[in-house]
Design a protein around this motif. Structure first.
Motif, short mmCIF file in Angstrom:
data_model
loop_
_atom_site.label_atom_id
_atom_site.label_comp_id
_atom_site.label_asym_id
_atom_site.label_seq_id
_atom_site.Cartn_x
_atom_site.Cartn_y
_atom_site.Cartn_z
N PRO A 96 -6.97 22.33 15.45
CA PRO A 96 -6.77 21.94 14.06
C PRO A 96 -7.42 20.60 13.73
N GLY A 97 -8.18 20.59 12.66
CA GLY A 97 -8.76 19.35 12.17
C GLY A 97 -10.01 18.90 12.88
N PRO A 148 -7.09 14.02 22.46
CA PRO A 148 -7.00 14.13 21.02
C PRO A 148 -5.68 13.60 20.52
N PRO A 149 -5.61 13.16 19.26
CA PRO A 149 -4.34 12.69 18.72
C PRO A 149 -3.33 13.84 18.62
N VAL A 150 -2.07 13.49 18.79
CA VAL A 150 -1.01 14.48 18.71
C VAL A 150 -0.61 14.68 17.24
N ILE A 201 3.59 19.11 10.78
CA ILE A 201 2.25 19.57 10.43
C ILE A 201 1.82 20.70 11.37
N ALA A 202 2.12 20.54 12.66
CA ALA A 202 1.75 21.58 13.63
C ALA A 202 2.44 22.91 13.30
N GLU A 203 3.69 22.85 12.87
CA GLU A 203 4.41 24.08 12.51
C GLU A 203 3.79 24.75 11.29
N GLU A 248 -4.44 12.92 6.18
CA GLU A 248 -4.52 11.87 7.20
C GLU A 248 -4.78 12.45 8.58
N HIS A 249 -4.14 13.55 8.91
CA HIS A 249 -4.22 14.09 10.27
C HIS A 249 -5.30 15.14 10.44
N LEU A 250 -5.72 15.80 9.36
CA LEU A 250 -6.72 16.87 9.50
C LEU A 250 -8.02 16.60 8.76
N GLY A 251 -8.07 15.56 7.96
CA GLY A 251 -9.32 15.18 7.32
C GLY A 251 -9.73 16.08 6.17
#
Length: 281
Positions: free
Chosen positions: A108-109, A168-170, A175-177, A212-215
């Motif tokens: 993801p991302g 990679p960042p966690v 968000i992961a769910e 922020e987390h996936l751009g």
């Protein structure tokens, strides 16, 4: 009376908790095909492109790939990992002794550069490749096919373990769910309010955290995921284009075709025809 189990926790103070790593790393490999042919007569295919990844290894030298004018020899000392949507030529001036894997994975991302990655075949990888080839030579049974799957998955995990240079960042668990739900139910009405509610956030906070987390925005991620999954269905199933559009959340075939052509460069029908022509590539 049986003794009660004493170990009820998933982790101990002595092991390494990998749950968070699993959220941030590559998703499990969906292996579509494992193949080996000792002497392919005609391994010449121009403009090969696929929505899935490929792993190539030729136990004997003589064949190569062409990528943007660059010649990539195939032989016993190297393998090639080819990300999805990479366009290349297969060149077989001699009979091709060829092992391949077709598979899907995504992080993801993170978008991989669409170009072949040359991998040195060390002793460990060579041993795994020999096991796979030897297994392919066995009579076809359910047990053999299960063994091929597990050996293929082990090989891919070994390759990807050596591929990464930094961790990679966690992703946050919420968000992961949400990403897992998008992949599991792409046909759903995946609006920002709906996804924000699943994440337990306000819409504004959810969109901000997602970017922020996936751009990218949630809407852009949903569309790209639907198109990727639809491309796999076009290449790997006989479902009609109308059915694929419905399965992956597009309101109609016309909209699906327009979005697909914008991303891939051709319509779903032409894309499917190209994949079938090159299926043995």
């Amino acid at each position: 009376m049986s003794a009660r189990r004493k170990y009820l926790n998933y982790t101990t103070p002595w092991g390494v908790d990998l749950a968070r790593v699993a959220q941030s790393g590559w998703t499990p490999f969906l292996i579509h095909e494992s193949g080996y042919q000792p002497a392919l007569e005609d391994w010449n295919h121009q403009g090969v492109d696929s929505p899935f990844w490929r792993f190539y290894h030729n136990p004997k030298p003589g064949c190569h790939l062409l990528f943007q004018g660059r010649k990539i020899p195939l032989g016993p000392q190297c393998a090639v990992l080819i990300p999805a949507d990479t366009v290349f030529d297969c060149c077989g001036p001699v009979k091709a002794s060829h092992f391949w894997l077709h598979f899907t994975t995504a992080r993801p991302g993170v978008k991989m550069v669409p170009e072949p990655i040359v991998i040195e075949v060390d002793d460990a990888l060579r041993s795994m490749l020999r096991q796979l080839v030897a297994t392919h030579r066995q009579p076809q049974t359910e047990l053999r096919d299960h063994r091929l799957y597990h050996l293929s998955a082990a090989l891919l995990h070994t390759v990807f373990a050596a591929l990464e240079s930094e961790a990679p960042p966690v992703l946050p668990e919420r968000i992961a769910e949400v990403l897992a739900f998008i992949a599991r139910a792409p046909h759903s009405r995946l609006t920002n309010p709906f996804l924000a509610e699943r994440a337990g956030m306000s819409v504004e906070r959810f969109i901000r955290a997602f970017r922020e987390h996936l751009g990218q925005t949630p809407a852009a991620y949903v569309l790209s995921t639907r198109l990727r999954l639809a491309g796999e269905a076009l290449a790997l199933t006989d479902k009609t284009i109308d059915q694929i559009a419905a399965d992956f959340g597009f309101p109609n075939r016309h909209y699906f075709s327009r979005m697909f052509a914008r991303q891939v460069g051709c319509g779903p029908g032409e894309f499917r025809a190209r994949q079938r022509e090159r299926k043995d590539g």
